[in-house]
Scaffold this motif. Structure first.
Motif, PDB file in Angstrom:
ATOM      1  N   HIS A 134       2.702   9.045  32.867  1.00 41.39           N
ATOM      2  CA  HIS A 134       2.183  10.188  32.118  1.00 41.39           C
ATOM      3  C   HIS A 134       1.436   9.794  30.855  1.00 41.39           C
ATOM      4  N   GLY A 135       1.713   8.642  30.308  1.00 39.46           N
ATOM      5  CA  GLY A 135       1.049   8.285  29.065  1.00 39.46           C
ATOM      6  C   GLY A 135       1.304   6.849  28.671  1.00 39.46           C
ATOM      7  N   LEU A 136       0.408   6.334  27.832  1.00 43.01           N
ATOM      8  CA  LEU A 136       0.487   4.957  27.335  1.00 43.01           C
ATOM      9  C   LEU A 136       0.314   4.984  25.827  1.00 43.01           C
ATOM     10  N   ALA A 137       1.209   4.318  25.115  1.00 44.33           N
ATOM     11  CA  ALA A 137       1.094   4.201  23.658  1.00 44.33           C
ATOM     12  C   ALA A 137       1.237   2.748  23.268  1.00 44.33           C
ATOM     13  N   GLN A 138       0.330   2.283  22.426  1.00 44.79           N
ATOM     14  CA  GLN A 138       0.441   0.952  21.825  1.00 44.79           C
ATOM     15  C   GLN A 138       0.460   1.153  20.315  1.00 44.79           C
ATOM     16  N   ILE A 139       1.615   0.875  19.717  1.00 41.89           N
ATOM     17  CA  ILE A 139       1.842   1.129  18.296  1.00 41.89           C
ATOM     18  C   ILE A 139       1.928  -0.209  17.569  1.00 41.89           C
ATOM     19  N   TYR A 140       1.166  -0.340  16.486  1.00 38.55           N
ATOM     20  CA  TYR A 140       1.073  -1.608  15.754  1.00 38.55           C
ATOM     21  C   TYR A 140       1.494  -1.400  14.303  1.00 38.55           C
ATOM     22  N   ILE A 141       2.341  -2.302  13.820  1.00 30.69           N
ATOM     23  CA  ILE A 141       2.809  -2.260  12.439  1.00 30.69           C
ATOM     24  C   ILE A 141       2.714  -3.666  11.856  1.00 30.69           C
ATOM     25  N   PRO A 142       2.089  -3.824  10.685  1.00 33.28           N
ATOM     26  CA  PRO A 142       2.077  -5.155  10.060  1.00 33.28           C
ATOM     27  C   PRO A 142       3.497  -5.679   9.894  1.00 33.28           C
ATOM     28  N   ARG A 143       3.679  -6.931  10.226  1.00 32.29           N
ATOM     29  CA  ARG A 143       5.026  -7.505  10.257  1.00 32.29           C
ATOM     30  C   ARG A 143       5.757  -7.339   8.940  1.00 32.29           C
ATOM     31  N   HIS A 144       5.053  -7.433   7.824  1.00 33.78           N
ATOM     32  CA  HIS A 144       5.728  -7.390   6.531  1.00 33.78           C
ATOM     33  C   HIS A 144       6.146  -5.983   6.113  1.00 33.78           C
ATOM     34  N   VAL A 145       5.720  -4.959   6.862  1.00 31.59           N
ATOM     35  CA  VAL A 145       6.135  -3.598   6.512  1.00 31.59           C
ATOM     36  C   VAL A 145       6.933  -2.933   7.629  1.00 31.59           C
ATOM     37  N   THR A 146       7.310  -3.677   8.680  1.00 31.69           N
ATOM     38  CA  THR A 146       8.074  -3.091   9.779  1.00 31.69           C
ATOM     39  C   THR A 146       9.413  -2.577   9.265  1.00 31.69           C
ATOM     40  N   PRO A 147       9.720  -1.283   9.473  1.00 27.63           N
ATOM     41  CA  PRO A 147      10.997  -0.741   8.986  1.00 27.63           C
ATOM     42  C   PRO A 147      12.185  -1.412   9.670  1.00 27.63           C
ATOM     43  N   SER A 154      18.882   0.386  17.411  1.00 25.50           N
ATOM     44  CA  SER A 154      18.960   1.384  16.355  1.00 25.50           C
ATOM     45  C   SER A 154      18.437   2.737  16.829  1.00 25.50           C
ATOM     46  N   PRO A 155      18.720   3.815  16.052  1.00 19.65           N
ATOM     47  CA  PRO A 155      18.194   5.130  16.396  1.00 19.65           C
ATOM     48  C   PRO A 155      16.666   5.172  16.398  1.00 19.65           C
ATOM     49  N   GLY A 156      16.017   4.241  15.673  1.00 20.93           N
ATOM     50  CA  GLY A 156      14.562   4.221  15.657  1.00 20.93           C
ATOM     51  C   GLY A 156      13.953   3.964  17.013  1.00 20.93           C
ATOM     52  N   ARG A 157      14.769   3.459  17.928  1.00 23.16           N
ATOM     53  CA  ARG A 157      14.294   3.203  19.288  1.00 23.16           C
ATOM     54  C   ARG A 157      13.799   4.493  19.941  1.00 23.16           C
ATOM     55  N   GLU A 158      14.481   5.608  19.654  1.00 24.09           N
ATOM     56  CA  GLU A 158      14.069   6.885  20.236  1.00 24.09           C
ATOM     57  C   GLU A 158      12.687   7.286  19.741  1.00 24.09           C
ATOM     58  N   ALA A 159      12.420   7.038  18.454  1.00 25.06           N
ATOM     59  CA  ALA A 159      11.101   7.371  17.914  1.00 25.06           C
ATOM     60  C   ALA A 159      10.009   6.594  18.635  1.00 25.06           C
ATOM     61  N   VAL A 160      10.277   5.314  18.930  1.00 23.48           N
ATOM     62  CA  VAL A 160       9.296   4.508  19.654  1.00 23.48           C
ATOM     63  C   VAL A 160       9.038   5.119  21.027  1.00 23.48           C
ATOM     64  N   SER A 161      10.108   5.477  21.726  1.00 18.95           N
ATOM     65  CA  SER A 161       9.957   5.973  23.095  1.00 18.95           C
ATOM     66  C   SER A 161       9.324   7.347  23.150  1.00 18.95           C
ATOM     67  N   ARG A 162       9.269   8.059  22.028  1.00 17.30           N
ATOM     68  CA  ARG A 162       8.618   9.366  22.004  1.00 17.30           C
ATOM     69  C   ARG A 162       7.175   9.272  21.521  1.00 17.30           C
ATOM     70  N   PHE A 163       6.669   8.064  21.348  1.00 18.05           N
ATOM     71  CA  PHE A 163       5.311   7.836  20.845  1.00 18.05           C
ATOM     72  C   PHE A 163       5.157   8.386  19.422  1.00 18.05           C
ATOM     73  N   ALA A 164       6.258   8.533  18.701  1.00 14.94           N
ATOM     74  CA  ALA A 164       6.215   9.194  17.401  1.00 14.94           C
ATOM     75  C   ALA A 164       5.825   8.231  16.302  1.00 14.94           C
ATOM     76  N   VAL A 165       5.552   8.805  15.125  1.00 10.44           N
ATOM     77  CA  VAL A 165       5.274   7.992  13.943  1.00 10.44           C
ATOM     78  C   VAL A 165       6.540   7.222  13.589  1.00 10.44           C
ATOM     79  N   LEU A 166       6.403   5.921  13.368  1.00  7.86           N
ATOM     80  CA  LEU A 166       7.558   5.069  13.095  1.00  7.86           C
ATOM     81  C   LEU A 166       7.770   4.846  11.604  1.00  7.86           C
ATOM     82  N   SER A 167       6.697   4.893  10.821  1.00  5.42           N
ATOM     83  CA  SER A 167       6.795   4.641   9.388  1.00  5.42           C
ATOM     84  C   SER A 167       7.157   5.941   8.685  1.00  5.42           C
ATOM     85  N   ARG A 168       8.242   5.916   7.939  1.00  7.60           N
ATOM     86  CA  ARG A 168       8.718   7.149   7.318  1.00  7.60           C
ATOM     87  C   ARG A 168       8.964   6.959   5.833  1.00  7.60           C
ATOM     88  N   PRO A 169       8.683   7.962   5.030  1.00 11.61           N
ATOM     89  CA  PRO A 169       7.872   9.133   5.370  1.00 11.61           C
ATOM     90  C   PRO A 169       6.399   8.799   5.161  1.00 11.61           C
TER      91      PRO A 169
END
Length: 242
Positions: A134-147, A154-169
């Motif tokens: 149904h969909g493809l997401a490639q999400i990139y975060i600079p290594r030095h700012v990865t939460p 961790s619970p953040g895994r769900e955010a990844v699987s929903r294609f959601a914004v990972l950096s908060r807020p």
């Protein structure tokens, strides 16, 4: 006079729409169909390509051609990820997530405003319903700012699987949306025809200092997604009159 492959496509289309073959059913092999219609496999594949382009038939590598189930659309809520099927009564999509560390190159250096070769965390997410992507997401975060919340358990895994914004807020979020033909790699991953348009979304997230902390490249087959974007009118504050 219609060409032979159009006639074969018409016959197979009638069998599908009349219910002679049902969604999810595997069609006879291409060799068997070619023998049945008395044509070459090249002509037969042209007929199947027409049905694949119409979304009636799906070719699964190594398994054959199947009558495609009517696609159930997912809903992409601008900026926050896929809402459906988590908010739907139907069975949830299966989302696979692969994490890797790569070096920034090409478009990524521009999107993330980092030097070429900078280390990035890459999250590749693919959503499926059964055999249908149904969909493809490639999400990139600079290594030095990865939460830190994005550890595998961790619970953040769900955010990844929903294609959601990972950096908060996020302080600001910009999305560029366009319809375009898929790349060969996208067409292969999403099992869609290269002539069928996809909805492509480029999402950029910045923090309070204006630094880009995340970039996401999202791709959905055009017939499998509804995108919803909610905006709020900007009102000017009136200065009190003296």
């Amino acid at each position: 006079m219609p060409s032979r492959h159009h006639g074969i496509a018409d016959d197979l289309r009638h069998q599908i729409t009349a219910g002679c073959v049902k969604p999810g059913d595997r069609l006879p092999s291409e060799a068997d169909l070619a023998d049945r219609y008395g044509v070459s496999t090249v002509t037969l594949r042209r007929a199947l390509a027409l049905l694949q382009g119409e979304g009636l038939v799906e070719k699964i590598h190594g398994k054959g051609n199947f009558v495609r189930r009517p696609p159930r659309k997912v809903v992409y809520a601008g900026g926050w990820g896929i809402l459906d099927p988590w908010t739907a009564a139907e069975a949830a999509l299966r989302v696979t997530v692969h994490k890797a560390t790569i070096e920034a190159f090409g478009q990524l250096t521009t999107l993330l405003q980092v030097p070429a070769g900078s280390p990035l965390d890459e999250y590749t997410c693919i959503s499926h319903e059964g055999e249908s992507p149904h969909g493809l997401a490639q999400i990139y975060i600079p290594r030095h700012v990865t939460p830190a919340c994005l550890d595998d358990e961790s619970p953040g895994r769900e955010a990844v699987s929903r294609f959601a914004v990972l950096s908060r807020p996020p302080a600001a979020l910009r999305e560029t949306v366009c319809a375009r033909p898929p790349t060969p790699e996208e067409a292969s991953t999403l099992r869609t025809n290269t002539s069928a348009p996809v909805l492509a979304i480029t999402r950029i997230v910045t923090d309070t200092t204006g630094r880009v902390v995340e970039a996401a490249l999202l791709v959905f087959p055009g017939d499998r997604v509804d995108a919803i974007f909610t905006t709020h009118p900007v009102t000017e504050e009136r200065q009190p009159q003296e």
